[in-house]
Design an enzyme around this catalytic site. Structure first.
Site, short mmCIF file in Angstrom:
data_model
loop_
_atom_site.label_atom_id
_atom_site.label_comp_id
_atom_site.label_asym_id
_atom_site.label_seq_id
_atom_site.Cartn_x
_atom_site.Cartn_y
_atom_site.Cartn_z
N HIS A 82 199.51 -27.37 3.18
CA HIS A 82 200.63 -28.30 3.73
C HIS A 82 201.77 -29.02 2.77
O HIS A 82 200.81 -29.17 1.86
CB HIS A 82 200.13 -29.73 4.57
CG HIS A 82 200.92 -30.32 5.40
ND1 HIS A 82 200.92 -30.07 6.70
CD2 HIS A 82 201.69 -31.30 5.23
CE1 HIS A 82 201.92 -30.90 7.39
NE2 HIS A 82 202.31 -31.77 6.49
N ASP A 161 199.43 -38.31 16.26
CA ASP A 161 200.55 -38.26 15.35
C ASP A 161 201.73 -37.66 15.95
O ASP A 161 202.73 -37.87 15.62
CB ASP A 161 200.04 -37.03 14.24
CG ASP A 161 200.99 -37.13 13.01
OD1 ASP A 161 201.45 -37.65 12.47
OD2 ASP A 161 201.51 -35.63 13.31
N ARG A 168 208.08 -42.95 14.24
CA ARG A 168 208.36 -43.33 12.54
C ARG A 168 210.01 -42.85 12.39
O ARG A 168 210.55 -43.44 11.53
CB ARG A 168 207.45 -42.86 11.82
CG ARG A 168 205.90 -43.58 11.90
CD ARG A 168 204.80 -42.73 11.35
NE ARG A 168 205.29 -42.33 9.89
CZ ARG A 168 204.62 -41.21 9.27
NH1 ARG A 168 203.99 -40.33 9.78
NH2 ARG A 168 205.02 -40.98 7.99
N SER A 183 198.97 -38.96 8.75
CA SER A 183 199.76 -38.03 9.61
C SER A 183 199.40 -36.71 9.13
O SER A 183 198.91 -35.92 9.93
CB SER A 183 201.25 -38.44 9.44
OG SER A 183 201.96 -37.26 9.97
N LYS A 187 196.10 -33.87 10.79
CA LYS A 187 196.26 -32.66 11.34
C LYS A 187 195.76 -31.72 10.70
O LYS A 187 195.28 -30.57 11.18
CB LYS A 187 197.88 -32.49 11.05
CG LYS A 187 198.90 -33.10 12.16
CD LYS A 187 200.21 -32.94 12.04
CE LYS A 187 200.86 -33.31 10.64
NZ LYS A 187 202.20 -34.16 10.72
N1 URA Z 1 204.62 -34.56 6.88
C1 URA Z 1 204.03 -35.08 7.87
O1 URA Z 1 203.02 -34.00 8.43
N2 URA Z 1 203.78 -36.41 8.29
C2 URA Z 1 204.42 -37.26 7.39
O2 URA Z 1 204.21 -38.45 7.75
C3 URA Z 1 205.20 -36.83 6.16
C4 URA Z 1 205.43 -35.34 6.21
#
Ligand code: URA
Length: 425
Positions: A82, A161, A168, A183, A187
């Site tokens: 990620h 999320d 957000r 967040s 995931k």
């Molecule tokens: N990527 C994400 O998945 N969440 C965030 O809050 C910032 C970047």
């Protein structure tokens, strides 16, 4: 419990209990806590922060707000990756098939771009027919059969999320460590991989502007991953200039193909090989950089990528089609020297104005537009030499071209920025 009391507690700088956090997140995911109260709560976190224990509780409450994927039927150590976001960041397009070409299963859920940052899903969707929505069964079957899948986040995974990230985004509460960490990690945990590589970007084009903040974010996420038994490493990477040469969806896919044919820029190719080495190590394979690069040069990674595109309905002929943008404008240098700065944020915003990115979630995208740089920071440039090409569907005004050139800083000293700044294990 009353939501207003919890908002007030956080606003006044007190620590919430695990039960309070769980109650709030569950209520938000199921609709009993409205957006306006969650927005106030996010802003309270923005100013008061969260303790390590609170961030961990928030992450696990978010994981519990939706379904969790069970990848146990896939053999081997499943890997995921990620990035916390950037400009021209096509790393997943190359890294995922490169790692999969070593027989390590890559099961990845990606996101869309927003604002100046791009998203892997949008890049993949610039390939005609590519399906990003897959059921859990299809996702697992694909990883079992070809060892690689990159899909969109399913609606029922980490529901909190999905809602909170959108909220957000419109309430100026994105760039705060506990909210980013929860967040991202909710995931990753829910998506089920055993090992996770986190690319934590830092600099002008990233959410984290300083190395210190990037280190705190990295440490927080690595600890969250390890606490639930996932091998997690964070690599802090430089986002002071765009990644590689291209910004824009189709243009980035084309650059990814170039890199997977062994014809990419040396800096970005080396950087991706280094990330692949770490991801492979996480999955228990020691490979040297020469061997990893060989998989780019001899087409093994590209073959994997093509297999994935075909499996997910993408058209291989369309994959190699050049951008169909109506106008291609050459940007020539007014000076001689070395490229000193190419601020990622400015060029990300510029590409967004060409249609390559979204200002708000509902904006349509123009997949064909964007920028391709001939030169990057540290490269020598002569007066009159082409620095970049701008791909647009409207003729560019002189003002816009002047604005673009203003952001290309040319100096007298040759500086070569590091791509990987630090590794947090
Ligand atoms: N990527 C994400 O998945 N969440 C965030 O809050 C910032 C970047």
């Amino acid at each position: 419990m009353r939501t207003v009391d919890l908002i007030q507690k956080k606003r006044d700088g007190q620590e919430l209990t695990s039960e309070e956090i769980q109650w709030l997140i569950e209520g938000y995911a199921t609709g009993s806590v409205p957006d306006y109260q969650m927005a106030a709560f996010a802003m309270a976190i923005y100013f008061q922060g969260m303790s390590t224990r609170e961030t961990s509780d928030l992450t696990m409450a978010m994981v519990a707000s939706g379904k969790q994927f069970d990848l146990s039927s896939i053999e081997g150590i499943k890997t995921d990756k990620h990035s916390t976001g950037g400009v021209g960041d096509k790393v997943t397009l190359i890294l995922a098939p490169l790692v999969a070409s070593f027989g390590v299963p890559v099961a990845k859920m990606s996101g869309r771009g927003l604002g100046h940052t791009g998203g892997t899903l949008d890049k993949l969707e610039s390939i005609k027919g590519y399906q990003i929505e897959r059921s859990e069964e299809d996702f697992i079957k694909q990883v079992q059969e070809i060892g690689l899948s990159v899909i969109g986040q399913s609606d029922d995974l980490v529901r909190a999320d999905k809602l909170l990230y959108a909220l957000r985004d419109v309430t100026a509460t994105v760039d705060i460590i506990p909210l980013i960490a929860s967040s991202v990690m909710s995931k990753k945990i829910a998506a089920g991989a055993n090992s996770i590589l986190l690319d934590v970007t830092v600099g002008d084009g990233a959410f984290m502007k300083t190395l210190e903040d990037a280190e705190v974010l990295s440490r927080t996420m690595v600890d969250l991953g390890k606490a639930v038994g996932r091998e997690t490493i964070a690599v802090i990477t430089n986002m002071s200039q765009p990644v590689g040469r291209a910004i824009g969806n189709r243009l980035e896919v084309l650059e990814a193909l170039e890199i997977m044919q062994g014809q990419g820029r040396e800096d970005v190719t080396h950087f991706i090989c280094e990330l692949a080495q770490i991801m492979l190590q996480l999955a228990g394979q020691e490979q040297d950089l020469v061997t990893i690069r060989k998989h780019l040069v001899d087409g093994q990674a590209l073959k994997k990528f093509e297999e994935m595109v075909t499996y997910q309905g993408g058209d291989l002929e369309d994959l190699y089609r050049p951008s169909s943008a109506d106008f291609v404008t050459d940007i020539l240098s007014d000076d001689t020297g070395y490229i000193a700065e190419l601020p990622a944020l400015e060029f990300g915003l510029f590409a967004m104005r060409l249609g390559a990115g979204r200002a708000v979630k509902t904006d349509p995208l123009d997949y064909e537009t964007g920028i391709v740089f001939d030169l990057k920071v540290g490269d020598k440039v002569e007066k009159g030499q082409r620095i970049a090409q701008i791909f647009s569907n409207e003729k560019l005004s002189t003002n816009l071209i002047t604005e673009f050139k203003k952001n290309v800083k040319i100096g007298e000293v040759e500086v070569h920025p590091k791509e990987i700044l630090k590794i947090i294990t």
